[in-house]
Design a protein around this motif. Structure first.
Motif, PDB file in Angstrom:
ATOM      1  N   GLN A  30     -60.346  -6.390  -2.305  1.00 43.74           N
ATOM      2  CA  GLN A  30     -60.983  -7.646  -2.527  1.00 43.74           C
ATOM      3  C   GLN A  30     -61.144  -7.797  -4.114  1.00 43.74           C
ATOM      4  OE1 GLN A  30     -64.489  -8.094  -0.190  1.00 43.74           O
ATOM      5  NE2 GLN A  30     -65.445  -9.972  -1.564  1.00 43.74           N
ATOM      6  N   HIS A  31     -61.608  -6.774  -4.878  1.00 43.12           N
ATOM      7  CA  HIS A  31     -61.615  -7.011  -6.451  1.00 43.12           C
ATOM      8  C   HIS A  31     -60.248  -6.180  -6.762  1.00 43.12           C
ATOM      9  CE1 HIS A  31     -66.006  -8.139  -7.153  1.00 43.12           C
ATOM     10  NE2 HIS A  31     -65.006  -8.970  -6.395  1.00 43.12           N
ATOM     11  N   TYR A  32     -59.729  -6.389  -7.894  1.00 43.41           N
ATOM     12  CA  TYR A  32     -58.219  -6.058  -8.102  1.00 43.41           C
ATOM     13  C   TYR A  32     -58.180  -5.996  -9.750  1.00 43.41           C
ATOM     14  CZ  TYR A  32     -57.983 -10.940  -7.657  1.00 43.41           C
ATOM     15  OH  TYR A  32     -57.990 -12.170  -7.708  1.00 43.41           O
ATOM     16  N   ASP A  33     -58.755  -6.903 -10.562  1.00 46.09           N
ATOM     17  CA  ASP A  33     -58.391  -6.748 -11.923  1.00 46.09           C
ATOM     18  C   ASP A  33     -59.189  -5.183 -12.457  1.00 46.09           C
ATOM     19  OD1 ASP A  33     -57.793  -9.341 -11.980  1.00 46.09           O
ATOM     20  OD2 ASP A  33     -59.613 -10.128 -12.949  1.00 46.09           O
ATOM     21  N   SER A  37     -57.724 -12.025  -3.300  1.00 39.74           N
ATOM     22  CA  SER A  37     -58.709 -13.266  -3.059  1.00 39.74           C
ATOM     23  C   SER A  37     -58.218 -14.227  -2.024  1.00 39.74           C
ATOM     24  CB  SER A  37     -58.810 -14.026  -4.469  1.00 39.74           C
ATOM     25  OG  SER A  37     -59.536 -13.204  -5.369  1.00 39.74           O
ATOM     26  N   ASN A  42     -67.557  -9.479   1.641  1.00 39.26           N
ATOM     27  CA  ASN A  42     -66.880  -9.830   3.094  1.00 39.26           C
ATOM     28  C   ASN A  42     -66.042  -8.719   3.659  1.00 39.26           C
ATOM     29  OD1 ASN A  42     -67.532 -12.483   3.126  1.00 39.26           O
ATOM     30  ND2 ASN A  42     -65.717 -13.186   1.868  1.00 39.26           N
ATOM     31  N   GLU A 101     -73.171 -13.439   1.912  1.00 37.99           N
ATOM     32  CA  GLU A 101     -73.665 -12.095   2.110  1.00 37.99           C
ATOM     33  C   GLU A 101     -74.785 -11.805   3.057  1.00 37.99           C
ATOM     34  OE1 GLU A 101     -73.790 -13.622  -0.993  1.00 37.99           O
ATOM     35  OE2 GLU A 101     -72.219 -12.620  -2.162  1.00 37.99           O
ATOM     36  N   HIS A 155     -72.970 -15.224 -10.992  1.00 37.10           N
ATOM     37  CA  HIS A 155     -71.541 -15.098 -10.107  1.00 37.10           C
ATOM     38  C   HIS A 155     -71.751 -15.607  -8.781  1.00 37.10           C
ATOM     39  CE1 HIS A 155     -73.083 -11.669  -8.477  1.00 37.10           C
ATOM     40  NE2 HIS A 155     -72.321 -11.574  -7.509  1.00 37.10           N
ATOM     41  N   HIS A 170     -68.310 -13.122 -15.176  1.00 33.48           N
ATOM     42  CA  HIS A 170     -67.650 -12.800 -13.966  1.00 33.48           C
ATOM     43  C   HIS A 170     -66.551 -13.769 -13.952  1.00 33.48           C
ATOM     44  CE1 HIS A 170     -66.776 -12.708  -9.557  1.00 33.48           C
ATOM     45  NE2 HIS A 170     -67.616 -11.299  -9.754  1.00 33.48           N
ATOM     46  N   ARG A 211     -65.211 -15.210 -11.433  1.00 32.70           N
ATOM     47  CA  ARG A 211     -65.547 -16.452 -10.772  1.00 32.70           C
ATOM     48  C   ARG A 211     -66.089 -17.475 -11.696  1.00 32.70           C
ATOM     49  NH1 ARG A 211     -66.939 -18.686  -5.620  1.00 32.70           N
ATOM     50  NH2 ARG A 211     -66.715 -16.502  -4.466  1.00 32.70           N
TER      51      ARG A 211
HETATM   52  C1  UD1 Z   1     -68.035 -10.801  -4.276  1.00 32.02           C
HETATM   53  C2  UD1 Z   1     -68.991 -10.695  -3.018  1.00 32.02           C
HETATM   54  C3  UD1 Z   1     -70.289 -10.674  -3.738  1.00 32.02           C
HETATM   55  C4  UD1 Z   1     -70.651  -9.477  -4.921  1.00 32.02           C
HETATM   56  C5  UD1 Z   1     -69.495  -9.762  -5.881  1.00 32.02           C
HETATM   57  C6  UD1 Z   1     -69.459  -8.869  -7.176  1.00 32.02           C
HETATM   58  C7  UD1 Z   1     -68.313 -11.519  -1.054  1.00 32.02           C
HETATM   59  C8  UD1 Z   1     -68.605 -12.800  -0.192  1.00 32.02           C
HETATM   60  N1  UD1 Z   1     -68.996 -11.919  -2.345  1.00 32.02           N
HETATM   61  O1  UD1 Z   1     -67.956 -11.941  -5.031  1.00 32.02           O
HETATM   62  O2  UD1 Z   1     -71.295 -10.444  -2.556  1.00 32.02           O
HETATM   63  O3  UD1 Z   1     -71.845 -10.018  -5.286  1.00 32.02           O
HETATM   64  O4  UD1 Z   1     -68.152  -9.706  -5.220  1.00 32.02           O
HETATM   65  O5  UD1 Z   1     -68.592  -9.352  -8.167  1.00 32.02           O
HETATM   66  O6  UD1 Z   1     -67.697 -10.691  -0.463  1.00 32.02           O
HETATM   67  N2  UD1 Z   1     -61.660 -12.595  -8.903  1.00 32.02           N
HETATM   68  C9  UD1 Z   1     -60.705 -12.191  -9.904  1.00 32.02           C
HETATM   69  N3  UD1 Z   1     -60.504 -10.822 -10.009  1.00 32.02           N
HETATM   70  C10 UD1 Z   1     -60.986 -10.083  -9.339  1.00 32.02           C
HETATM   71  C11 UD1 Z   1     -61.788 -10.428  -8.176  1.00 32.02           C
HETATM   72  C12 UD1 Z   1     -61.967 -11.776  -8.071  1.00 32.02           C
HETATM   73  O7  UD1 Z   1     -60.064 -12.881 -10.787  1.00 32.02           O
HETATM   74  O8  UD1 Z   1     -60.793  -8.709  -9.303  1.00 32.02           O
HETATM   75  C13 UD1 Z   1     -61.731 -14.123  -8.945  1.00 32.02           C
HETATM   76  C14 UD1 Z   1     -60.775 -14.943  -8.076  1.00 32.02           C
HETATM   77  O9  UD1 Z   1     -60.810 -15.992  -8.619  1.00 32.02           O
HETATM   78  C15 UD1 Z   1     -61.646 -14.933  -6.786  1.00 32.02           C
HETATM   79  C16 UD1 Z   1     -62.943 -14.931  -7.251  1.00 32.02           C
HETATM   80  O10 UD1 Z   1     -63.051 -14.319  -8.308  1.00 32.02           O
HETATM   81  O11 UD1 Z   1     -61.132 -16.039  -6.042  1.00 32.02           O
HETATM   82  C17 UD1 Z   1     -63.907 -14.581  -6.199  1.00 32.02           C
HETATM   83  O12 UD1 Z   1     -63.704 -13.455  -5.785  1.00 32.02           O
HETATM   84  P1  UD1 Z   1     -64.433 -12.872  -4.429  1.00 32.02           P
HETATM   85  O13 UD1 Z   1     -64.210 -11.435  -4.124  1.00 32.02           O
HETATM   86  O14 UD1 Z   1     -64.160 -13.781  -3.352  1.00 32.02           O
HETATM   87  O15 UD1 Z   1     -66.050 -12.891  -4.671  1.00 32.02           O
HETATM   88  P2  UD1 Z   1     -66.952 -12.560  -5.695  1.00 32.02           P
HETATM   89  O16 UD1 Z   1     -67.474 -14.053  -6.296  1.00 32.02           O
HETATM   90  O17 UD1 Z   1     -66.463 -11.937  -6.691  1.00 32.02           O
END
Ligand code: UD1
Length: 376
Positions: free
Chosen positions: A39-42, A66, A99, A131, A212, A244, A246
């Motif tokens: 879900q996170h990858y950076d 994402s 998620n 959440e 965020h 962050h 986002r």
């Molecule tokens: C997610 C969690 C949130 C948590 C947060 C911590 C859900 C619904 N939300 O939110 O509860 O507090 O992580 O950080 O699961 N993106 C990047 N690089 C990454 C990851 C994300 O650029 O490594 C960007 C993308 O544009 C992506 C956006 O961030 O669409 C949102 O990422 P996502 O994992 O959907 O939700 P977070 O806002 O990070």
């Protein structure tokens, strides 16, 4: 016995690191399989944390990336199911409320594999938060529920979860904080690393800001108001603002980034765990919408203002150093000035936030597996 452990997003990593260590050191033989959903990858949201927290590389990577809530949740489920088929675990352990937490819990529960939920029972009572939906559903699907504060028990019992399944173990995030605190990066070193060495004088006060939540950053009107509030706050104290991804994306999309081009606001890239500890530890004031930061500032005794209308972590307010400030600029500024003038409340550290939560979790899991074995 084999336990599949799931990580997905940045805050999961500091929770899982001590759990993996405790499972490995447990009296009952426990083997962990570490699954990363992607879900996170950076690198700065993910990879660097594995090194800093001395976590082993994941055994399985699902690389979901994402997407919308439905797409992300569905993809995790689809890719997680074959992992369960191949590993036939005794249980799946999930942490927190992202998620991927719900997606993996649902996949396991449908296959009659017991789900163990760490950080169970937290409730904001605001279903507009994604959440909150993840928390409620994951708890309903779980066999063992490990809570971090007293409110968790009462929330779960109100939802009909039998008390025998709920275990108050304390806060695994604080296990990691205690272990790493001595290695926190001093704030001037953090600034040097991002080429902002002159931004603060040695011993100068500063406020730390993190944002965020979609409810704060996805709405252009609210985001603008918050940014204007921060600029006004910077008249009184310099503000450090690690962005962050986002939030960075939203500032860009709504063309609001220029608002922060003022001398006493410094935007930073996402920070490492030790850098964040250093930034929090020496701050005069922390403003945040993060759940983890509310807990970490309570553990550090640093005054925190939560820029939301509710918290699912009420112990940080009743006992800790946190206050709910909401989103009204006048209120945020008044509360900030109060803290800057009078120092704010230090609070006290909640029960069982003592660095040993993960050991208690491993102990309860071992006990539960031994009892199940005896019964069969
Ligand atoms: C997610 C969690 C949130 C948590 C947060 C911590 C859900 C619904 N939300 O939110 O509860 O507090 O992580 O950080 O699961 N993106 C990047 N690089 C990454 C990851 C994300 O650029 O490594 C960007 C993308 O544009 C992506 C956006 O961030 O669409 C949102 O990422 P996502 O994992 O959907 O939700 P977070 O806002 O990070």
């Amino acid at each position: 016995a084999r336990i599949v452990c799931v990580v997905a997003a940045r805050p999961n990593l500091m929770k899982m690191a001590p759990i993996l260590r405790a499972l490995a050191g447990s009296d009952y033989p426990l083997e962990s399989v570490l699954v990363h959903t992607g879900q996170h990858y950076d690198a700065d949201m993910d990879g660097e944390f594995f090194t800093a927290l001395e976590m082993r590389a994941p055994d399985v990577q699902l690389q979901v990336g994402s997407g919308s809530h439905a797409v992300q949740t569905a993809l995790v489920m689809q890719r997680f199911e074959p992992v369960l088929d191949a590993s036939a675990p005794a249980a799946v352990l999930v942490v927190g409320d992202v998620n991927s937490t719900l997606a993996c819990a649902l996949t396991a529960a449908k296959k009659n594999i017991p789900v163990l939920h760490v950080e169970a029972g937290l409730r904001s009572y605001d279903r507009a938060m994604p959440e909150e939906i993840n928390r409620i559903l994951t708890d309903q699907l779980s066999t063992l529920l490990f809570t971090s504060e007293a409110s968790g028990m009462s929330n779960l019992q109100r939802e009909g979860i039998p008390a025998a399944r709920i275990h108050f173990v304390g806060n695994v995030m604080i296990d990691t904080l205690q272990r790493e605190l001595a290695r926190a990066t001093p704030v001037l070193d953090v600034l040097r690393q991002v080429h902002l060495a002159g931004f603060l004088q040695p011993d100068s006060r500063y406020a730390l800001l993190t944002l965020h939540r979609p409810s704060n950053v996805d709405d252009p009107r609210r985001l603008r108001l918050l940014m204007e509030t921060i600029v006004r706050l910077s008249d009184e104290v310099p503000v450090l603002f690690p962005l962050h991804p986002r939030t960075r994306a939203m500032l860009q999309q709504y063309e609001l980034g220029h608002l922060l081009d003022v001398p006493r606001v410094a935007c930073l890239p996402p920070q490492s765990y030790r850098a964040m500890l250093g930034l929090m530890k020496s701050a005069s004031l922390v403003l945040t919408d993060s759940g983890g930061v509310q807990e970490e500032t309570t553990a550090l005794g640093v005054p925190c203002l939560t820029l939301r209308d509710s918290t699912e972590r009420p112990v940080t307010v009743t006992e800790g150093s946190n206050a709910i400030a909401g989103r009204d600029p006048a209120v945020i500024l008044a509360l900030s000035r109060d803290i800057l003038r009078y120092g704010g409340k230090a609070g006290r550290i909640p029960a069982c936030w003592d660095g040993h939560a993960a050991e208690r979790i491993a102990g309860r899991i071992g006990h539960w597996l031994a009892a199940a074995q005896e019964a069969s």
